[in-house]
Design a protein around this motif. Structure first.
Motif, PDB file in Angstrom:
ATOM      1  N   LEU A 107       0.808  -1.224   0.000  1.00 41.01           N
ATOM      2  CA  LEU A 107       0.000   0.000   0.000  1.00 41.01           C
ATOM      3  C   LEU A 107       0.842   1.275   0.000  1.00 41.01           C
ATOM      4  O   LEU A 107       0.303   2.362  -0.147  1.00 41.01           O
ATOM      5  CB  LEU A 107      -0.933   0.024   1.213  1.00 41.01           C
ATOM      6  N   TYR A 108       2.146   1.130   0.177  1.00 36.72           N
ATOM      7  CA  TYR A 108       3.028   2.295   0.248  1.00 36.72           C
ATOM      8  C   TYR A 108       3.425   2.728  -1.148  1.00 36.72           C
ATOM      9  O   TYR A 108       3.844   1.893  -1.932  1.00 36.72           O
ATOM     10  CB  TYR A 108       4.278   1.969   1.074  1.00 36.72           C
ATOM     11  N   PRO A 109       3.320   3.960  -1.505  1.00 37.95           N
ATOM     12  CA  PRO A 109       2.697   5.094  -0.830  1.00 37.95           C
ATOM     13  C   PRO A 109       1.276   5.379  -1.327  1.00 37.95           C
ATOM     14  O   PRO A 109       0.513   6.067  -0.681  1.00 37.95           O
ATOM     15  CB  PRO A 109       3.625   6.247  -1.189  1.00 37.95           C
ATOM     16  N   PHE A 110       0.916   4.823  -2.501  1.00 40.52           N
ATOM     17  CA  PHE A 110      -0.331   5.223  -3.152  1.00 40.52           C
ATOM     18  C   PHE A 110      -1.579   4.760  -2.414  1.00 40.52           C
ATOM     19  O   PHE A 110      -2.555   5.505  -2.294  1.00 40.52           O
ATOM     20  CB  PHE A 110      -0.339   4.755  -4.608  1.00 40.52           C
ATOM     21  N   GLY A 111      -1.569   3.545  -1.904  1.00 35.53           N
ATOM     22  CA  GLY A 111      -2.716   3.047  -1.150  1.00 35.53           C
ATOM     23  C   GLY A 111      -2.922   3.827   0.129  1.00 35.53           C
ATOM     24  O   GLY A 111      -4.062   4.131   0.506  1.00 35.53           O
ATOM     25  N   GLN A 112      -1.822   4.171   0.774  1.00 37.05           N
ATOM     26  CA  GLN A 112      -1.921   4.958   2.000  1.00 37.05           C
ATOM     27  C   GLN A 112      -2.486   6.338   1.694  1.00 37.05           C
ATOM     28  O   GLN A 112      -3.321   6.851   2.443  1.00 37.05           O
ATOM     29  CB  GLN A 112      -0.556   5.072   2.670  1.00 37.05           C
ATOM     30  N   SER A 113      -2.080   6.923   0.584  1.00 40.33           N
ATOM     31  CA  SER A 113      -2.614   8.233   0.195  1.00 40.33           C
ATOM     32  C   SER A 113      -4.103   8.155  -0.093  1.00 40.33           C
ATOM     33  O   SER A 113      -4.865   9.043   0.281  1.00 40.33           O
ATOM     34  CB  SER A 113      -1.893   8.770  -1.040  1.00 40.33           C
ATOM     35  N   ALA A 114      -4.525   7.085  -0.762  1.00 46.38           N
ATOM     36  CA  ALA A 114      -5.943   6.916  -1.068  1.00 46.38           C
ATOM     37  C   ALA A 114      -6.766   6.750   0.213  1.00 46.38           C
ATOM     38  O   ALA A 114      -7.915   7.207   0.287  1.00 46.38           O
ATOM     39  CB  ALA A 114      -6.154   5.724  -1.982  1.00 46.38           C
ATOM     40  N   MET A 115      -6.191   6.112   1.206  1.00 43.57           N
ATOM     41  CA  MET A 115      -6.921   5.926   2.465  1.00 43.57           C
ATOM     42  C   MET A 115      -7.092   7.242   3.214  1.00 43.57           C
ATOM     43  O   MET A 115      -7.961   7.351   4.078  1.00 43.57           O
ATOM     44  CB  MET A 115      -6.234   4.873   3.341  1.00 43.57           C
ATOM     45  N   ASP A 116      -6.303   8.256   2.870  1.00 39.48           N
ATOM     46  CA  ASP A 116      -6.456   9.587   3.478  1.00 39.48           C
ATOM     47  C   ASP A 116      -7.845  10.162   3.202  1.00 39.48           C
ATOM     48  O   ASP A 116      -8.342  10.972   3.972  1.00 39.48           O
ATOM     49  CB  ASP A 116      -5.424  10.573   2.915  1.00 39.48           C
ATOM     50  N   ASP A 117      -8.433   9.762   2.074  1.00 39.33           N
ATOM     51  CA  ASP A 117      -9.735  10.312   1.682  1.00 39.33           C
ATOM     52  C   ASP A 117     -10.908   9.650   2.400  1.00 39.33           C
ATOM     53  O   ASP A 117     -12.039  10.105   2.280  1.00 39.33           O
ATOM     54  CB  ASP A 117      -9.927  10.176   0.165  1.00 39.33           C
ATOM     55  N   VAL A 118     -10.659   8.567   3.110  1.00 40.71           N
ATOM     56  CA  VAL A 118     -11.722   7.874   3.828  1.00 40.71           C
ATOM     57  C   VAL A 118     -12.075   8.696   5.067  1.00 40.71           C
ATOM     58  O   VAL A 118     -11.235   8.947   5.915  1.00 40.71           O
ATOM     59  CB  VAL A 118     -11.280   6.440   4.232  1.00 40.71           C
ATOM     60  N   THR A 119     -13.330   9.112   5.136  1.00 36.81           N
ATOM     61  CA  THR A 119     -13.768   9.916   6.276  1.00 36.81           C
ATOM     62  C   THR A 119     -14.764   9.174   7.160  1.00 36.81           C
ATOM     63  O   THR A 119     -15.098   9.646   8.235  1.00 36.81           O
ATOM     64  CB  THR A 119     -14.399  11.245   5.807  1.00 36.81           C
ATOM     65  N   ASN A 120     -15.258   8.019   6.684  1.00 38.98           N
ATOM     66  CA  ASN A 120     -16.115   7.175   7.518  1.00 38.98           C
ATOM     67  C   ASN A 120     -15.994   5.730   7.048  1.00 38.98           C
ATOM     68  O   ASN A 120     -15.541   5.463   5.933  1.00 38.98           O
ATOM     69  CB  ASN A 120     -17.570   7.656   7.531  1.00 38.98           C
ATOM     70  N   ARG A 121     -16.392   4.808   7.885  1.00 38.51           N
ATOM     71  CA  ARG A 121     -16.214   3.384   7.606  1.00 38.51           C
ATOM     72  C   ARG A 121     -17.003   2.914   6.390  1.00 38.51           C
ATOM     73  O   ARG A 121     -16.624   1.941   5.746  1.00 38.51           O
ATOM     74  CB  ARG A 121     -16.592   2.552   8.834  1.00 38.51           C
ATOM     75  N   ASP A 122     -18.084   3.587   6.065  1.00 38.42           N
ATOM     76  CA  ASP A 122     -18.885   3.190   4.909  1.00 38.42           C
ATOM     77  C   ASP A 122     -18.152   3.422   3.589  1.00 38.42           C
ATOM     78  O   ASP A 122     -18.473   2.801   2.575  1.00 38.42           O
ATOM     79  CB  ASP A 122     -20.217   3.944   4.899  1.00 38.42           C
ATOM     80  N   MET A 123     -17.173   4.312   3.574  1.00 40.11           N
ATOM     81  CA  MET A 123     -16.392   4.586   2.364  1.00 40.11           C
ATOM     82  C   MET A 123     -15.325   3.523   2.113  1.00 40.11           C
ATOM     83  O   MET A 123     -14.846   3.362   0.996  1.00 40.11           O
ATOM     84  CB  MET A 123     -15.711   5.954   2.468  1.00 40.11           C
ATOM     85  N   PHE A 124     -14.963   2.806   3.157  1.00 42.25           N
ATOM     86  CA  PHE A 124     -13.849   1.858   3.087  1.00 42.25           C
ATOM     87  C   PHE A 124     -14.031   0.771   2.019  1.00 42.25           C
ATOM     88  O   PHE A 124     -13.108   0.501   1.258  1.00 42.25           O
ATOM     89  CB  PHE A 124     -13.616   1.245   4.466  1.00 42.25           C
ATOM     90  N   PRO A 125     -15.212   0.131   1.906  1.00 43.90           N
ATOM     91  CA  PRO A 125     -15.377  -0.906   0.876  1.00 43.90           C
ATOM     92  C   PRO A 125     -15.136  -0.418  -0.561  1.00 43.90           C
ATOM     93  O   PRO A 125     -14.775  -1.201  -1.430  1.00 43.90           O
ATOM     94  CB  PRO A 125     -16.831  -1.377   1.065  1.00 43.90           C
ATOM     95  N   ASN A 126     -15.295   0.881  -0.804  1.00 45.73           N
ATOM     96  CA  ASN A 126     -15.048   1.423  -2.147  1.00 45.73           C
ATOM     97  C   ASN A 126     -13.595   1.258  -2.572  1.00 45.73           C
ATOM     98  O   ASN A 126     -13.286   1.245  -3.763  1.00 45.73           O
ATOM     99  CB  ASN A 126     -15.430   2.905  -2.208  1.00 45.73           C
ATOM    100  N   LEU A 127     -12.700   1.122  -1.616  1.00 49.10           N
ATOM    101  CA  LEU A 127     -11.273   0.974  -1.920  1.00 49.10           C
ATOM    102  C   LEU A 127     -10.902  -0.459  -2.293  1.00 49.10           C
ATOM    103  O   LEU A 127      -9.805  -0.713  -2.786  1.00 49.10           O
ATOM    104  CB  LEU A 127     -10.426   1.410  -0.724  1.00 49.10           C
ATOM    105  N   LEU A 128     -11.816  -1.415  -2.041  1.00 45.41           N
ATOM    106  CA  LEU A 128     -11.499  -2.825  -2.277  1.00 45.41           C
ATOM    107  C   LEU A 128     -11.174  -3.138  -3.741  1.00 45.41           C
ATOM    108  O   LEU A 128     -10.422  -4.059  -4.018  1.00 45.41           O
ATOM    109  CB  LEU A 128     -12.646  -3.730  -1.817  1.00 45.41           C
ATOM    110  N   HIS A 129     -11.748  -2.395  -4.655  1.00 42.74           N
ATOM    111  CA  HIS A 129     -11.537  -2.678  -6.076  1.00 42.74           C
ATOM    112  C   HIS A 129     -10.421  -1.836  -6.680  1.00 42.74           C
ATOM    113  O   HIS A 129     -10.096  -1.981  -7.848  1.00 42.74           O
ATOM    114  CB  HIS A 129     -12.847  -2.479  -6.844  1.00 42.74           C
ATOM    115  N   THR A 130      -9.830  -0.993  -5.863  1.00 43.30           N
ATOM    116  CA  THR A 130      -8.732  -0.150  -6.364  1.00 43.30           C
ATOM    117  C   THR A 130      -7.473  -0.417  -5.544  1.00 43.30           C
ATOM    118  O   THR A 130      -6.817  -1.422  -5.741  1.00 43.30           O
ATOM    119  CB  THR A 130      -9.133   1.348  -6.325  1.00 43.30           C
ATOM    120  N   VAL A 131      -7.161   0.464  -4.624  1.00 40.94           N
ATOM    121  CA  VAL A 131      -5.880   0.376  -3.909  1.00 40.94           C
ATOM    122  C   VAL A 131      -5.780  -0.809  -2.951  1.00 40.94           C
ATOM    123  O   VAL A 131      -4.679  -1.246  -2.637  1.00 40.94           O
ATOM    124  CB  VAL A 131      -5.552   1.682  -3.150  1.00 40.94           C
ATOM    125  N   LEU A 132      -6.909  -1.349  -2.506  1.00 46.11           N
ATOM    126  CA  LEU A 132      -6.879  -2.484  -1.577  1.00 46.11           C
ATOM    127  C   LEU A 132      -7.162  -3.813  -2.275  1.00 46.11           C
ATOM    128  O   LEU A 132      -7.475  -4.807  -1.630  1.00 46.11           O
ATOM    129  CB  LEU A 132      -7.892  -2.278  -0.439  1.00 46.11           C
TER     130      LEU A 132
END
Length: 190
Positions: free
Chosen positions: A131-156
């Protein structure tokens, strides 16, 4: 600011050492911090690299713990890559990158319910992993837990098989899923 004798009395027996009586000579917790932590073999983790004595407040204990673990992981990763190498180094690379990413994900999710700034969170992320560094940067945009699954198909996406099976709102579910996968990684390393 507690008296040194009171602090020494609370030390766990496993943490006591032969020269411990010299610690009692410290006249303040700050002097004790410098004598025991900064001027010891693990002192590099208790220096400016992670935090200063002034940072050692109850409010910052979890941040300090994460900063120390980050420094340890980075040093151990560097040791495995540059000094161990070979098959062992490669096996350790996979395990340590997994641990670095797990910590980044957990730090992101745990910070959502805190007063930590994005800069505070970024400082705790290990400087390696998938995840270093791009995935970590993308996780900066997560402001609530409901947004987290949206990352599963990209950086995660590397962790999609682990994370899509759990509810990010369920306490301990993500950590339990990562622990199961970590056990498999350790089995494969033999």
């Amino acid at each position: 600011e507690r008296p040194i004798a009171e602090l020494l009395a609370k030390c766990h027996p496993l943490g006591k050492f032969e020269g411990m009586s010299a610690v009692a000579l410290a006249s303040s917790p700050e002097e004790l911090y410098h004598t025991v932590l900064v001027e010891s073999p693990v002192g590099k983790y208790f220096s400016k690299r992670c935090f200063q004595y002034a940072d050692m407040t109850e409010e910052h204990l979890e941040v300090i713990r994460n900063l120390l673990y980050k420094a340890y992981l980075e040093d151990f990763f560097d040791f495995c890559m540059n000094e161990v190498g070979g098959t062992t180094g490669e096996s350790m690379r996979v395990i340590l990158e997994f641990e670095a990413d797990r910590r980044s994900i957990n730090i992101t999710l745990n910070a959502l319910d805190s007063e930590l700034t994005k800069d505070d969170v970024r400082k705790m992320y290990p400087d390696f992993g998938l995840l270093y560094p791009f995935g970590q940067s993308a996780m900066d945009d997560v402001t609530n837990r409901d947004m987290f699954p949206n990352l599963l198909h990209t950086v995660l996406k590397d962790y999609q098989p682990i994370l899509e099976q759990v509810n990010p709102n369920e306490e301990g579910a993500i950590d339990e899923a990562f622990t199961r996968d970590e056990i498999e990684l350790h089995k494969q390393s033999f």
